[in-house]
Each structure stands twice: as C-alpha cells, then as structure tokens.
Design a protein around this motif. Structure first.
Motif, PDB file in Angstrom:
ATOM      1  N   ILE A  71       0.871  -1.370  -0.104  1.00  0.00           N
ATOM      2  CA  ILE A  71      -0.021  -0.029   0.019  1.00  0.00           C
ATOM      3  C   ILE A  71       0.753   1.158  -0.010  1.00  0.00           C
ATOM      4  CG2 ILE A  71      -1.737   1.473   1.305  1.00  0.00           C
ATOM      5  CD1 ILE A  71      -2.940  -1.567   2.172  1.00  0.00           C
ATOM      6  N   ARG A  72       1.962   1.214   0.501  1.00  0.00           N
ATOM      7  CA  ARG A  72       3.006   2.334   0.838  1.00  0.00           C
ATOM      8  C   ARG A  72       3.972   2.708  -0.521  1.00  0.00           C
ATOM      9  NH1 ARG A  72       4.918  -0.409   5.445  1.00  0.00           N
ATOM     10  NH2 ARG A  72       3.249  -0.169   6.851  1.00  0.00           N
ATOM     11  N   THR A  73       4.030   1.677  -1.271  1.00  0.00           N
ATOM     12  CA  THR A  73       4.959   1.717  -2.519  1.00  0.00           C
ATOM     13  C   THR A  73       4.685   1.130  -3.639  1.00  0.00           C
ATOM     14  OG1 THR A  73       6.155  -0.189  -1.733  1.00  0.00           O
ATOM     15  CG2 THR A  73       6.774   1.756  -0.839  1.00  0.00           C
ATOM     16  N   ALA A  74       3.620   0.302  -3.800  1.00  0.00           N
ATOM     17  CA  ALA A  74       3.447  -0.755  -5.150  1.00  0.00           C
ATOM     18  C   ALA A  74       2.292   0.094  -6.061  1.00  0.00           C
ATOM     19  CB  ALA A  74       2.980  -1.891  -4.687  1.00  0.00           C
ATOM     20  N   SER A  75       2.290  -0.210  -7.058  1.00  0.00           N
ATOM     21  CA  SER A  75       1.361   0.272  -7.987  1.00  0.00           C
ATOM     22  C   SER A  75       0.091  -0.354  -7.856  1.00  0.00           C
ATOM     23  CB  SER A  75       1.752  -0.078  -9.500  1.00  0.00           C
ATOM     24  OG  SER A  75       1.491  -1.564  -9.666  1.00  0.00           O
ATOM     25  N   THR A 101      -1.976  -2.027  -9.552  1.00  0.00           N
ATOM     26  CA  THR A 101      -2.113  -3.339 -10.203  1.00  0.00           C
ATOM     27  C   THR A 101      -1.342  -4.260  -9.171  1.00  0.00           C
ATOM     28  OG1 THR A 101      -2.045  -2.378 -12.210  1.00  0.00           O
ATOM     29  CG2 THR A 101      -1.578  -4.629 -12.248  1.00  0.00           C
ATOM     30  N   GLN A 102      -0.295  -3.980  -8.681  1.00  0.00           N
ATOM     31  CA  GLN A 102       0.328  -4.869  -7.798  1.00  0.00           C
ATOM     32  C   GLN A 102      -0.520  -5.291  -6.588  1.00  0.00           C
ATOM     33  OE1 GLN A 102       4.042  -2.155  -7.648  1.00  0.00           O
ATOM     34  NE2 GLN A 102       5.233  -4.140  -8.625  1.00  0.00           N
ATOM     35  N   ILE A 103      -0.946  -4.043  -5.905  1.00  0.00           N
ATOM     36  CA  ILE A 103      -1.757  -4.019  -4.701  1.00  0.00           C
ATOM     37  C   ILE A 103      -3.074  -5.022  -5.044  1.00  0.00           C
ATOM     38  CG2 ILE A 103      -3.170  -2.693  -3.131  1.00  0.00           C
ATOM     39  CD1 ILE A 103      -1.298  -0.403  -3.429  1.00  0.00           C
ATOM     40  N   GLU A 104      -3.568  -4.910  -6.110  1.00  0.00           N
ATOM     41  CA  GLU A 104      -4.761  -5.545  -6.368  1.00  0.00           C
ATOM     42  C   GLU A 104      -4.381  -7.001  -6.640  1.00  0.00           C
ATOM     43  OE1 GLU A 104      -7.953  -5.936 -10.039  1.00  0.00           O
ATOM     44  OE2 GLU A 104      -7.354  -4.084  -9.649  1.00  0.00           O
ATOM     45  N   ALA A 105      -3.222  -7.224  -7.253  1.00  0.00           N
ATOM     46  CA  ALA A 105      -2.721  -8.900  -7.107  1.00  0.00           C
ATOM     47  C   ALA A 105      -2.713  -9.473  -6.024  1.00  0.00           C
ATOM     48  CB  ALA A 105      -1.642  -9.040  -8.058  1.00  0.00           C
ATOM     49  N   ILE A 106      -2.099  -8.641  -4.959  1.00  0.00           N
ATOM     50  CA  ILE A 106      -1.615  -9.121  -3.593  1.00  0.00           C
ATOM     51  C   ILE A 106      -3.226  -9.373  -3.059  1.00  0.00           C
ATOM     52  CG2 ILE A 106      -0.640  -8.642  -1.352  1.00  0.00           C
ATOM     53  CD1 ILE A 106       1.542  -6.967  -2.926  1.00  0.00           C
ATOM     54  N   ASP A 107      -4.057  -8.404  -3.093  1.00  0.00           N
ATOM     55  CA  ASP A 107      -5.244  -8.495  -2.460  1.00  0.00           C
ATOM     56  C   ASP A 107      -5.903  -9.695  -3.029  1.00  0.00           C
ATOM     57  OD1 ASP A 107      -7.046  -7.451  -0.443  1.00  0.00           O
ATOM     58  OD2 ASP A 107      -8.319  -6.797  -2.394  1.00  0.00           O
ATOM     59  N   MET A 108      -6.106 -10.043  -4.076  1.00  0.00           N
ATOM     60  CA  MET A 108      -6.631 -11.272  -4.651  1.00  0.00           C
ATOM     61  C   MET A 108      -6.079 -12.537  -4.358  1.00  0.00           C
ATOM     62  SD  MET A 108      -7.111 -10.385  -8.865  1.00  0.00           S
ATOM     63  CE  MET A 108      -7.347 -12.145  -9.188  1.00  0.00           C
TER      64      MET A 108
END
Length: 167
Positions: free
Chosen positions: A112-116, A118-125
């Motif tokens: 949440i602090r540094t990623a895009s 899209t990256q946040i969404e992938a981790i959340d999935m």
C-alpha cells in the motif's frame, strides 16, 4: 472457562444466528491494543450479519471462543444462556493458511505504501483467495455440528486469525 468480559450482543436478532460473541480471557488472554482492536472489529462484523445454525435446534445463540488443549473451543449457549453444546476444533488444519495469510497481509500493507495499484490488487486477490480457502476449511470442520454461510465462515476466520495475529 471464566466469566467473559466485553460480550457484544445484538438484541434485535432472531433465528439461526449469533447474537453474542465473546472471547474467554483466561484461555486466550488479552492482546496488545492493535490485536484487541482487530478482535473487536471481527466480532462486530460477525454480529452485523451472520447465519449460524445448529441442526435440530432453533437459535439465536451466543458463542464464546476459547482454547482448550491447543484446540479452539466453540462454547454455544441459547439466547437465555443455557448451554447448547461445546465443540472443540483442532487448529492444525489452519496453521499453514494462518501463516500464509499473515505473510500476505504483511505484503499487502507494505505494498500500500509503495506498490502500483495493479500490484496491490494482485496481492489482495491472493489474500482473498487464502481467506476463502480458510473459510471453506472452517465450514468443513464444523459440518454436521454448525451450519454457516460463506460470509459468516469468512468473518469467523477473520476472528480466528485475529486471535493469532502478532500485531
């Protein structure tokens, strides 16, 4: 188990649902302020909306979670406070998913602090996938004892996770 402090209830509820959820302080112990906050949110979410039915009985119910010999104790009482049943649930099937869920949550909060986005969404999935896996395991482990809908199983897993979360 001891008298429970901080029992939250919903008086307007009826039927096959939980109207109260408490944690047994003697067996679980108090957490740090962050843990206590997460536990309180999880309990609030469970009580807001849930389906919790015991085959052959009519609710509503109050649930106290505790630990007995490294097993999670589901002490279930009627609305009037009479014991209905206690079910001990082995936590062994949850160890891997709790460990993985903790790691992915940590990754998510760091992202949440540094990623895009899209990256946040992938981790959340991935986080949601693990949460669903744990919820299904919980439903299977309670099968025949307690009937839960998917959302209630998810909320209960959130509380189980909050009991283990290191904060």
């Amino acid at each position: 188990m001891s008298e429970d402090k901080g029992v939250e209830t919903r008086e307007d509820a009826g039927g096959d649902r939980l109207i109260g959820v408490a944690l047994d302080d003697d067996s679980i112990g108090r957490g740090n302020p962050d843990q206590e906050h997460e536990r309180a949110i999880a309990i609030f979410d469970i009580l807001e909306s849930n389906r919790f039915a015991i085959p052959g009985r009519t609710g509503p119910y109050a649930l106290t979670l505790g630990l007995v010999e490294n097993k999670l104790s589901f002490a279930i009482k009627s609305e009037a406070g009479e014991p209905v049943m206690t079910h001990l649930l082995s936590l062994t099937p949850f160890r891997r998913v709790i460990r993985d869920y903790e790691m992915i949550c940590e990754s998510y909060y760091n992202a949440i602090r540094t990623a895009s986005p899209t990256q946040i969404e992938a981790i959340d999935m991935g986080r949601r996938g693990l949460h669903n896996e744990a919820s299904e395991t919980l439903k299977q482990r309670l099968d025949g004892k307690v009937d839960l809908d998917h959302d209630t199983a998810r909320r209960l897993f959130t509380l189980i996770f909050a009991l283990h979360w290191k904060g």
